[in-house]
Design a protein around this motif. Sequence first.
Motif, PDB file in Angstrom:
ATOM      1  N   ALA A  66      53.998   1.934  -4.727  1.00 61.84           N
ATOM      2  CA  ALA A  66      55.303   2.512  -5.067  1.00 61.84           C
ATOM      3  C   ALA A  66      55.223   3.991  -5.426  1.00 61.84           C
ATOM      4  O   ALA A  66      56.254   4.666  -5.508  1.00 61.84           O
ATOM      5  CB  ALA A  66      55.928   1.734  -6.215  1.00 61.84           C
ATOM      6  N   THR A  67      54.002   4.523  -5.644  1.00 57.90           N
ATOM      7  CA  THR A  67      53.861   5.946  -5.979  1.00 57.90           C
ATOM      8  C   THR A  67      53.727   6.822  -4.741  1.00 57.90           C
ATOM      9  O   THR A  67      53.623   8.044  -4.856  1.00 57.90           O
ATOM     10  CB  THR A  67      52.641   6.179  -6.890  1.00 57.90           C
ATOM     11  OG1 THR A  67      51.449   5.849  -6.171  1.00 57.90           O
ATOM     12  CG2 THR A  67      52.732   5.348  -8.155  1.00 57.90           C
ATOM     13  N   ALA A  68      53.696   6.235  -3.569  1.00 53.69           N
ATOM     14  CA  ALA A  68      53.539   7.023  -2.343  1.00 53.69           C
ATOM     15  C   ALA A  68      54.657   8.049  -2.230  1.00 53.69           C
ATOM     16  O   ALA A  68      55.825   7.753  -2.487  1.00 53.69           O
ATOM     17  CB  ALA A  68      53.553   6.104  -1.132  1.00 53.69           C
ATOM     18  N   GLY A  69      54.281   9.262  -1.873  1.00 55.04           N
ATOM     19  CA  GLY A  69      55.273  10.306  -1.678  1.00 55.04           C
ATOM     20  C   GLY A  69      55.587  11.127  -2.908  1.00 55.04           C
ATOM     21  O   GLY A  69      56.362  12.075  -2.839  1.00 55.04           O
ATOM     22  N   TYR A  81      45.765   8.937   0.878  1.00 59.81           N
ATOM     23  CA  TYR A  81      46.612   8.052   1.671  1.00 59.81           C
ATOM     24  C   TYR A  81      48.007   7.889   1.073  1.00 59.81           C
ATOM     25  O   TYR A  81      48.953   7.543   1.774  1.00 59.81           O
ATOM     26  CB  TYR A  81      45.953   6.680   1.820  1.00 59.81           C
ATOM     27  CG  TYR A  81      45.283   6.174   0.571  1.00 59.81           C
ATOM     28  CD1 TYR A  81      46.007   5.518  -0.417  1.00 59.81           C
ATOM     29  CD2 TYR A  81      43.920   6.375   0.362  1.00 59.81           C
ATOM     30  CE1 TYR A  81      45.408   5.074  -1.580  1.00 59.81           C
ATOM     31  CE2 TYR A  81      43.305   5.935  -0.786  1.00 59.81           C
ATOM     32  CZ  TYR A  81      44.046   5.288  -1.760  1.00 59.81           C
ATOM     33  OH  TYR A  81      43.446   4.855  -2.919  1.00 59.81           O
ATOM     34  N   LEU A  82      48.158   8.149  -0.228  1.00 60.31           N
ATOM     35  CA  LEU A  82      49.474   8.034  -0.848  1.00 60.31           C
ATOM     36  C   LEU A  82      50.375   9.214  -0.515  1.00 60.31           C
ATOM     37  O   LEU A  82      51.566   9.203  -0.830  1.00 60.31           O
ATOM     38  CB  LEU A  82      49.334   7.900  -2.364  1.00 60.31           C
ATOM     39  CG  LEU A  82      48.661   6.619  -2.851  1.00 60.31           C
ATOM     40  CD1 LEU A  82      48.554   6.615  -4.366  1.00 60.31           C
ATOM     41  CD2 LEU A  82      49.407   5.395  -2.362  1.00 60.31           C
ATOM     42  N   ASP A  83      49.816  10.218   0.126  1.00 65.75           N
ATOM     43  CA  ASP A  83      50.611  11.363   0.549  1.00 65.75           C
ATOM     44  C   ASP A  83      51.258  11.116   1.912  1.00 65.75           C
ATOM     45  O   ASP A  83      52.124  11.873   2.342  1.00 65.75           O
ATOM     46  CB  ASP A  83      49.726  12.609   0.604  1.00 65.75           C
ATOM     47  CG  ASP A  83      50.523  13.893   0.728  1.00 65.75           C
ATOM     48  OD1 ASP A  83      51.607  13.962   0.127  1.00 65.75           O
ATOM     49  OD2 ASP A  83      50.077  14.807   1.434  1.00 65.75           O
ATOM     50  N   TYR A  84      50.828  10.038   2.586  1.00 68.20           N
ATOM     51  CA  TYR A  84      51.360   9.741   3.910  1.00 68.20           C
ATOM     52  C   TYR A  84      52.717   9.041   3.800  1.00 68.20           C
ATOM     53  O   TYR A  84      52.915   8.192   2.937  1.00 68.20           O
ATOM     54  CB  TYR A  84      50.397   8.849   4.685  1.00 68.20           C
ATOM     55  CG  TYR A  84      49.070   9.499   5.012  1.00 68.20           C
ATOM     56  CD1 TYR A  84      48.939  10.875   5.101  1.00 68.20           C
ATOM     57  CD2 TYR A  84      47.934   8.723   5.246  1.00 68.20           C
ATOM     58  CE1 TYR A  84      47.726  11.464   5.410  1.00 68.20           C
ATOM     59  CE2 TYR A  84      46.714   9.301   5.558  1.00 68.20           C
ATOM     60  CZ  TYR A  84      46.618  10.678   5.638  1.00 68.20           C
ATOM     61  OH  TYR A  84      45.421  11.243   5.936  1.00 68.20           O
ATOM     62  N   PRO A  85      53.637   9.357   4.688  1.00 68.48           N
ATOM     63  CA  PRO A  85      54.927   8.647   4.686  1.00 68.48           C
ATOM     64  C   PRO A  85      54.735   7.188   5.096  1.00 68.48           C
ATOM     65  O   PRO A  85      53.771   6.833   5.777  1.00 68.48           O
ATOM     66  CB  PRO A  85      55.748   9.418   5.725  1.00 68.48           C
ATOM     67  CG  PRO A  85      54.728  10.033   6.630  1.00 68.48           C
ATOM     68  CD  PRO A  85      53.560  10.369   5.754  1.00 68.48           C
ATOM     69  N   ILE A  86      55.675   6.346   4.657  1.00 72.06           N
ATOM     70  CA  ILE A  86      55.632   4.919   4.971  1.00 72.06           C
ATOM     71  C   ILE A  86      56.744   4.605   5.959  1.00 72.06           C
ATOM     72  O   ILE A  86      57.898   5.006   5.759  1.00 72.06           O
ATOM     73  CB  ILE A  86      55.788   4.078   3.696  1.00 72.06           C
ATOM     74  CG1 ILE A  86      54.576   4.293   2.780  1.00 72.06           C
ATOM     75  CG2 ILE A  86      55.938   2.595   4.033  1.00 72.06           C
ATOM     76  CD1 ILE A  86      54.738   3.657   1.414  1.00 72.06           C
TER      77      ILE A  86
END
Length: 248
Positions: A66-69, A81-86
């Motif tokens: 949930a912290t991605a982006g 990898y959490l900087d990548y869009p989903i």
Amino acid sequence: MAKKKAADKDAPWKSLQLKLGVITVILGLLTTGYNLLKKSPSPPVNPDLKAKLEISYISMTSDIYATAGSDSAARKKNAFYLDYPILTNEISDNKLQKTDQLFSDTAAADFDLFVTCLMIQNKGKGDASNIELDLSKLNIKEPLTITEDNQTQNDYDSQIRAKSPAVKQVIQLPSTLSTGQGILIPLFISYDKPSPTNTNRQWKIESKTIFLPDNIRFAEPADTARQSLKIRKMLSPVRLAEGVQGRG
């Protein structure tokens, strides 16, 4: 009068000579053009323009996912990898809002909720565009229990496909991947233990829909032909960080 008759006799021969001359000129032009084409091959592909897609599987607990982006510099350094869009699909959006996709399984209360994604990264020096992904989509009617066997190479793909017929689906990724860019594609949600080292441990797939990737195709500026890659199957999990597992 004799001269006229001689001229009349020569006329067909001169006409034939003219036609042969024209044909000879045409053949000469065709031969010259062919030789020029033959001596001018296509320029070699510039390796500095080639894209290189690196594909892997990654599982994250729901709170990490949930912290991605977000804009945490420390997070980006230690968890790129959490900087990548989903890519939003039937499984989840980037905030794990699609909870209607999950079974109500009270037996999994002591497990952590994991989201498994296909991670696509461009490690080359050229853009990868028009990216298409071939997937097998499965719909299951109840949670799917997977038992790990640390003594053998786990074949998750076969275990999952044995539970439900698969429907082929092609998706187009929404954007070009430039050098250093990546994207996460949710495949399924499961309840699992944070540590993947327990012998004969079990985990359950809890999402009603499961995606299994098959192939990927893309275009790059260095080559006019589309590239096609077969995507490898998931492997046994390896702990990458607290609450994060790699699956090959």
